[in-house]
Design a protein around this motif. Structure first.
Motif, short mmCIF file in Angstrom:
data_model
loop_
_atom_site.label_atom_id
_atom_site.label_comp_id
_atom_site.label_asym_id
_atom_site.label_seq_id
_atom_site.Cartn_x
_atom_site.Cartn_y
_atom_site.Cartn_z
N PRO A 44 0.83 -1.20 0.00
CA PRO A 44 0.00 0.00 0.00
C PRO A 44 0.87 1.25 0.00
N PRO A 45 0.28 2.41 -0.23
CA PRO A 45 1.04 3.66 -0.14
C PRO A 45 1.61 3.87 1.26
N GLY A 46 2.70 4.59 1.33
CA GLY A 46 3.29 4.90 2.62
C GLY A 46 4.45 3.98 2.97
N PRO A 47 5.25 4.38 3.99
CA PRO A 47 6.47 3.65 4.33
C PRO A 47 6.24 2.39 5.16
N GLY A 48 5.09 2.23 5.78
CA GLY A 48 4.84 1.09 6.63
C GLY A 48 5.28 1.35 8.06
N THR B 107 -2.23 -4.92 16.84
CA THR B 107 -0.82 -4.57 16.67
C THR B 107 -0.57 -3.08 16.80
N GLY B 108 -1.65 -2.30 16.91
CA GLY B 108 -1.50 -0.86 17.04
C GLY B 108 -1.20 -0.14 15.74
N LEU B 109 -1.41 -0.82 14.61
CA LEU B 109 -1.18 -0.19 13.32
C LEU B 109 -2.41 0.59 12.90
N ARG C 6 8.75 -11.87 6.81
CA ARG C 6 9.27 -11.52 8.13
C ARG C 6 10.44 -10.55 8.06
N ARG C 7 11.23 -10.68 7.00
CA ARG C 7 12.43 -9.84 6.88
C ARG C 7 12.17 -8.51 6.18
N HIS C 8 11.05 -8.38 5.52
CA HIS C 8 10.82 -7.18 4.72
C HIS C 8 10.66 -5.96 5.63
N PRO C 9 11.41 -4.90 5.38
CA PRO C 9 11.40 -3.74 6.30
C PRO C 9 10.07 -2.98 6.32
N GLU C 10 9.23 -3.15 5.32
CA GLU C 10 7.98 -2.39 5.28
C GLU C 10 6.78 -3.19 5.77
N LEU C 11 7.02 -4.41 6.29
CA LEU C 11 5.93 -5.25 6.75
C LEU C 11 5.95 -5.41 8.27
N GLN C 12 4.76 -5.48 8.84
CA GLN C 12 4.63 -5.89 10.24
C GLN C 12 4.95 -7.37 10.30
N ASN C 13 6.09 -7.73 10.84
CA ASN C 13 6.62 -9.07 10.61
C ASN C 13 6.45 -10.05 11.75
#
Length: 490
Positions: free
Chosen positions: A207-211, A483-485, A272-279
């Motif tokens: 999605p748009p945005g940095p995550g 998760t507070g997202l 899990r490793r992707h920096p823009e995902l809640q992993n």
């Protein structure tokens, strides 16, 4: 909390809001509204509009025809050409009301591909055209889905004079009006990233945005290739979605009788490793064989906290599953000894015999192994040709017998096997070269065949709407709220 919400939602499904329209009542209301009708000559000011004209695939199209004569008989003809150039079409018969209007939200179809009040009937009953079927008979079972999700699906709806049978639609009909509209699978700002890991092949939609973005793994059945349309729609709703292929795509081989969970573990590791995902809390959605794989993954990897399984079997058919070279789920033979198999004119129905439909059947997916804080929603249809709802009930009962209350089963009366996000087309057969049914002599699988997926278009469309909304609700509770997202604004 989620369980309570699900029960409330189930009441909505079974309640009056989801009841099938009474065609007789609708016909009586139309007669009261229009009075005695006399067909007159058509008016040159006839117009047809579709709103929204340019929307998302899950936006129901509202078709409205104005400027007709009271009682005028018309055929609405919808056409679409897919990314491979294959033409699809649907049609329905209507009579204008006393104001010279045909409004699909309120008026019933009198014939054609469907009858009754079915506002999305034109788009969900698209089929290959008669001309292309004559050239290639197997294309009568062609499945319509978006291959290139970065471009819109373009449709044309035409208003034709009179009630026309399908063979008359293409022989110089009188067209009173026509218009085009489009449906998209991605919103502006959604990014598609092609993924090629050590073994895995797929596409990540962000999605748009940095995550960090809530993340969902997306798997389909044994059709093969890579299906991206559901992941694109999820990303448009604010979820990072990873469409992962596992057969017949690029250098991936066709489906064999063995599948390694290690492959899917690599896909989860990528997320899990992707920096823009809640992993640390992941979601899953899958259909058919993909749903079975997702349930199995949820029993092994307990960072999956929300899972939506659409029409899985409770057993593994034709495939042994291994994890790190250890057999974790042995396949169950499906032949005339374990199932009822009906073959006619290259079309097949197959469903398990009663003795194989039990929560304690050997080699069942062991839902008690799912983490206690993971919620599994099993959506199933009772008219899908394989009676998948019985499998869903087995999976739910298996968890209950082990004192687990986190597996919830929904059964959709009248719906078919394919419950894609709204408003993709309904199809009751799909031609597949991968047939997991064994021949009578036990020497191999039956050849490719048209697998019966069943269902009535109206009820399948309703079920698809409900599954989509319930899945989004589950993902929002488990992957966003807990998760507070926050999700980006729609």
């Amino acid at each position: 909390m989620w369980s309570r919400r699900l029960q409330v939602g189930a009441a909505r499904w079974w309640g009056a809001a989801w009841s099938r329209p009474s065609w007789h009542r609708a016909q009586a209301e139309r007669k009261r509204d229009t009075g005695p009708l006399t067909v007159a000559a058509r008016d040159a000011s006839t117009q047809v509009t579709v709103t929204p004209e340019n929307g998302m695939m899950y936006d129901a199209p509202h078709v409205l025809v104005q400027g007709l004569q009271p009682g005028q008989l018309v055929t609405l003809h919808l056409t679409h050409t897919d990314d491979k150039g294959l033409p699809f079409a649907s049609y329905a018969h209507y009579a204008a009301n006393n104001q010279g209007t045909v409004d699909l939200l309120q008026q019933q179809s009198l014939g054609g591909r469907f009858k009754g009040i079915f506002p999305v009937g034109l788009i969900t009953t698209l089929r290959s055209t008669p001309e292309i079927i004559k050239k290639k008979p197997k294309l009568r079972w062609a499945r319509l889905f978006k291959r290139d999700v970065t471009t819109p699906m373009e449709y044309t709806v035409s208003v034709l004079d009179g009630h026309l049978d399908e063979d008359k639609l293409y022989t110089n009909p009188v067209t009173l009006a026509s218009t085009s509209f489009s449906r998209n699978h991605i919103t502006p700002g959604v990014r598609r990233i092609e993924v090629e890991g050590k073994s895995i092949r797929g596409s990540l939609f962000l999605p748009p945005g940095p995550g960090p973005h809530p993340a969902v793994l997306d798997l389909f059945g044994i059709q093969g290739n890579l299906l991206e349309f559901r992941s694109a729609l999820l990303a448009s709703k604010g979820y990072a979605a990873f469409a992962l292929s596992y057969m017949d795509y690029k250098d991936l081989p066709p489906l064999s009788d063995k599948l390694s969970i290690d492959y899917f573990e690599e896909g989860l590791d990528y997320m899990r490793r992707h920096p823009e995902l809640q992993n640390d809390k992941l979601g899953f959605i899958g259909s058919s064989k993909g749903a079975e794989i997702g349930i199995l993954l949820s029993t092994i990897f307990h960072d999956i906290k929300a899972a939506v399984a659409i029409n899985p079997y409770h057993l593994s058919i034709g495939v042994d599953f291994f994890h790190r070279d250890k057999l974790v789920l042995e396949w169950t033979r499906i032949d005339t000894s374990t199932a009822h198999v009906r073959l006619k004119d290259n079309q097949m129905k197959a469903w398990f015999r009663d003795e194989y439909v039990s929560w304690d059947t050997d080699n069942i997916l062991k839902t008690e192994g799912i983490a206690p804080d993971c919620h599994l929603l099993v959506a199933s249809s009772d008219r899908d040709g394989s009676l998948a709802h019985r499998s869903a009930l087995c999976l739910s009962e298996r968890a209950r017998r082990h004192n687990r209350d986190n597996v919830h089963c929904l059964v959709y009366p009248g719906a078919g096997h394919i419950l894609d996000p709204p408003y993709h087309h309904h199809i009751d057969h799909i031609w597949t070269s991968v047939n997991l049914v064994q021949s009578k002599d036990g020497k191999g699988n039956l050849p490719g065949i048209a697998q019966y997926h069943g269902g009535q278009p109206y009820w399948t469309a309703k079920a698809a709407e409900d599954v989509w909304q319930r899945g989004l609700e589950l993902f929002h509770i488990k992957l966003v709220q807990e998760t507070g997202l926050t999700l980006p604004p729609p």
